[in-house]
Design an enzyme around this catalytic site. Structure first.
Site, short mmCIF file in Angstrom:
data_model
loop_
_atom_site.label_atom_id
_atom_site.label_comp_id
_atom_site.label_asym_id
_atom_site.label_seq_id
_atom_site.Cartn_x
_atom_site.Cartn_y
_atom_site.Cartn_z
N ASP A 37 -8.37 16.93 4.99
CA ASP A 37 -9.49 16.39 4.53
C ASP A 37 -10.24 17.02 3.77
OD1 ASP A 37 -11.16 13.40 6.09
OD2 ASP A 37 -12.24 14.69 4.56
N ASP A 72 -7.59 18.10 -2.27
CA ASP A 72 -7.86 17.01 -2.53
C ASP A 72 -6.57 16.23 -2.67
OD1 ASP A 72 -8.26 14.84 -4.11
OD2 ASP A 72 -9.48 15.72 -5.69
N ASN A 99 -3.93 7.94 4.08
CA ASN A 99 -5.23 7.40 4.64
C ASN A 99 -6.42 7.73 4.07
OD1 ASN A 99 -7.08 6.15 7.12
ND2 ASN A 99 -7.64 8.26 6.85
N TYR A 170 -11.69 -1.00 -5.75
CA TYR A 170 -11.06 -0.81 -4.55
C TYR A 170 -9.76 -1.51 -4.06
CZ TYR A 170 -10.89 -0.22 0.51
OH TYR A 170 -10.49 0.08 1.83
N LYS A 174 -5.90 -0.99 -3.76
CA LYS A 174 -5.29 -1.18 -2.37
C LYS A 174 -4.05 -1.95 -2.76
CE LYS A 174 -7.48 1.26 0.64
NZ LYS A 174 -6.85 2.51 1.29
N THR A 204 -16.45 2.18 10.53
CA THR A 204 -16.52 3.38 10.29
C THR A 204 -17.69 3.60 9.26
OG1 THR A 204 -15.22 3.31 8.17
CG2 THR A 204 -14.05 3.77 10.28
N1 LIG Z 1 -13.05 0.93 7.70
C1 LIG Z 1 -12.35 -0.37 7.45
O1 LIG Z 1 -12.62 -1.26 7.87
C2 LIG Z 1 -11.25 -0.25 6.56
C3 LIG Z 1 -10.75 -1.46 6.25
C4 LIG Z 1 -9.50 -1.27 5.03
C5 LIG Z 1 -9.11 -0.09 4.56
N2 LIG Z 1 -9.63 0.91 5.17
C6 LIG Z 1 -9.03 2.11 4.64
O2 LIG Z 1 -8.65 3.11 5.78
C7 LIG Z 1 -8.79 4.53 5.21
C8 LIG Z 1 -9.60 5.02 6.17
O3 LIG Z 1 -10.99 5.04 5.95
P1 LIG Z 1 -12.39 4.86 7.03
O4 LIG Z 1 -12.82 3.77 7.24
O5 LIG Z 1 -11.92 5.75 8.16
O6 LIG Z 1 -13.32 5.82 6.02
P2 LIG Z 1 -14.09 7.38 6.27
O7 LIG Z 1 -15.03 7.67 5.14
O8 LIG Z 1 -14.46 7.45 7.63
O9 LIG Z 1 -12.70 8.28 6.14
C9 LIG Z 1 -11.98 8.53 4.90
C10 LIG Z 1 -11.84 10.11 4.85
O10 LIG Z 1 -11.25 10.41 3.75
C11 LIG Z 1 -11.47 11.81 3.12
N3 LIG Z 1 -11.36 11.69 1.74
C12 LIG Z 1 -11.95 11.12 0.84
N4 LIG Z 1 -11.32 11.50 -0.35
C13 LIG Z 1 -10.42 12.34 -0.04
C14 LIG Z 1 -9.75 13.22 -1.05
N5 LIG Z 1 -9.47 13.12 -2.45
N6 LIG Z 1 -8.71 14.14 -0.64
C15 LIG Z 1 -8.39 14.15 0.94
N7 LIG Z 1 -9.73 13.57 1.76
C16 LIG Z 1 -10.38 12.61 1.31
C17 LIG Z 1 -13.18 11.53 3.40
O11 LIG Z 1 -13.94 13.02 3.58
C18 LIG Z 1 -13.18 10.92 4.76
O12 LIG Z 1 -13.07 11.93 5.98
C19 LIG Z 1 -9.24 4.45 3.69
O13 LIG Z 1 -7.99 4.56 3.00
C20 LIG Z 1 -9.85 3.07 3.80
O14 LIG Z 1 -9.80 2.50 2.43
C21 LIG Z 1 -10.78 1.00 6.19
#
Ligand SMILES: NC(=O)c1ccc[n+]([C@@H]2O[C@H](COP(=O)([O-])OP(=O)(O)OC[C@H]3O[C@@H](n4cnc5c(N)ncnc54)[C@H](O)[C@@H]3O)[C@@H](O)[C@H]2O)c1
Length: 305
Positions: A37, A72, A99, A170, A174, A204
């Site tokens: 991360d 990254d 993720n 987005y 996706k 989240t």
């Molecule tokens: N929360 C939801 O309902 C939901 C729905 C559909 C998809 N998603 C997907 O699930 C995944 C996790 O999302 P979340 O809700 O836990 O969000 P979140 O923001 O809590 O976690 C995402 C993490 O990714 C890290 N990050 C961002 N850019 C980065 C990079 N370039 N390199 C390394 N780390 C990086 C951030 O620091 C963060 O800790 C994402 O791909 C999101 O699009 C989430």
């Protein structure tokens, strides 16, 4: 150095939310975990590796093995270092969970190039780059005659496979990840690698603004919005029972899991020669009327009429 049996997983974006849940569940199931991360804000700005270290401490506190990585994922060289970190610390890699993600929501007419590019970069290139380096490592293992039983688990979204307003950047990324999943599953099966994707839904920091009035869940009750509900499916996909499952996308929220069925050719017609534009007046409206409607935002196909 680990015993030969211990499997090693990289989870990207594992400091928070859904990825943190994955990292902790993999550790509980005996995996050694690379907690990646860069510590970005929801919109991708900023960065500190602090939160990844906290998850590593939590895993070590449980008696598990973990190491933090702050690269990254959308940087090609950074993604190579990430895969290298697994090999350097644990001597092998078995599972990659892509993720990490950011959001820069905006209606199309107001969207800047920067908002478009940053989201496409983190999600789409951030899935391609680690997968590309991990797959090259697994191909070398396969060529050297060592058995490969590897997994890639990507993260798509209902926004990409069904659509959601305000998220053209987005959702396009996706949807691209879903297509990438299907295509790389075809390419990588020859090396013993499966590729699947999950479309999660959870509360989240990425989604909390969507329902600011939400009541705090009762901690004694099952909370379907909790981000750690996604992990059991992901860990199952990483395991031996999922060896034959590849190229699939799964919807998951709370205790609800379903298989997302992909595009398919619907009603059609073949004239056997080139159509004129005028002739299509007699054909196309009928085909469109016969075709199933697109699924709604929840993935449910509305019935016609
Ligand atoms: N929360 C939801 O309902 C939901 C729905 C559909 C998809 N998603 C997907 O699930 C995944 C996790 O999302 P979340 O809700 O836990 O969000 P979140 O923001 O809590 O976690 C995402 C993490 O990714 C890290 N990050 C961002 N850019 C980065 C990079 N370039 N390199 C390394 N780390 C990086 C951030 O620091 C963060 O800790 C994402 O791909 C999101 O699009 C989430």
């Amino acid at each position: 150095m680990q015993s030969d049996e211990q499997r090693v997983v990289i989870v990207t974006g594992a400091a928070r939310g859904i990825g943190r849940g994955h990292a902790l569940e993999f550790a509980r199931q005996g995996y050694a975990v690379v907690v990646n991360d860069l510590g970005a804000e929801v919109d991708g700005s900023g960065g500190s590796t602090g939160p990844a270290g906290e998850v590593v401490d939590e895993i070590r506190g449980m008696g598990g093995q973990a190491v933090a990585n702050g690269d990254d994922v959308s940087d090609f060289a950074g993604a190579e270092r990430l895969v290298g970190a697994a090999l350097e610390h644990f001597g092998r890699l078995d599972v990659l969970v892509n993720n990490a993600g950011i959001l820069r929501d905006r209606m199309l007419v107001n969207m800047s190039v920067e908002e478009w590019d940053s989201v496409i970069r983190v999600h789409l290139r951030g899935t391609f780059a680690p997968t590309r380096h991990a797959a090259a490592y697994w191909r070398e293992e396969h060529k050297a005659g060592r058995p490969v039983d590897a997994r890639v688990i990507n993260t798509t979204s209902s926004s990409g496979i069904y659509g959601n307003q305000g998220q053209s950047n987005y959702g396009a990324a996706k949807a691209g990840i879903a297509a990438f999943t299907v295509i790389t599953a075809m390419e990588l099966s020859r090396y013993g690698i499966t590729v699947n994707a999950v479309a999660p839904a959870a509360l989240t920091r990425m989604t909390e603004n969507l329902r600011p009035d939400r009541e705090k869940p009762d901690p004694s009750q099952f909370d379907p919005s909790a981000p750690d509900n996604i992990a059991p499916l992901v860990v199952w996909l990483a395991g031996p029972a999922a060896k034959e499952v590849t190229g699939r996308v799964f919807n998951v929220r709370g205790g609800a899991i379903s298989v997302a069925e992909g595009w398919q050719a619907g009603p059609g017609v073949d004239k056997g020669e080139r159509w004129t534009v005028e002739e299509l007046d007699d054909v196309l409206p009928g085909l469109v009327a016969q075709a199933a409607l697109n699924a709604d935002q929840r993935g449910i196909r509305p019935t016609a009429g």
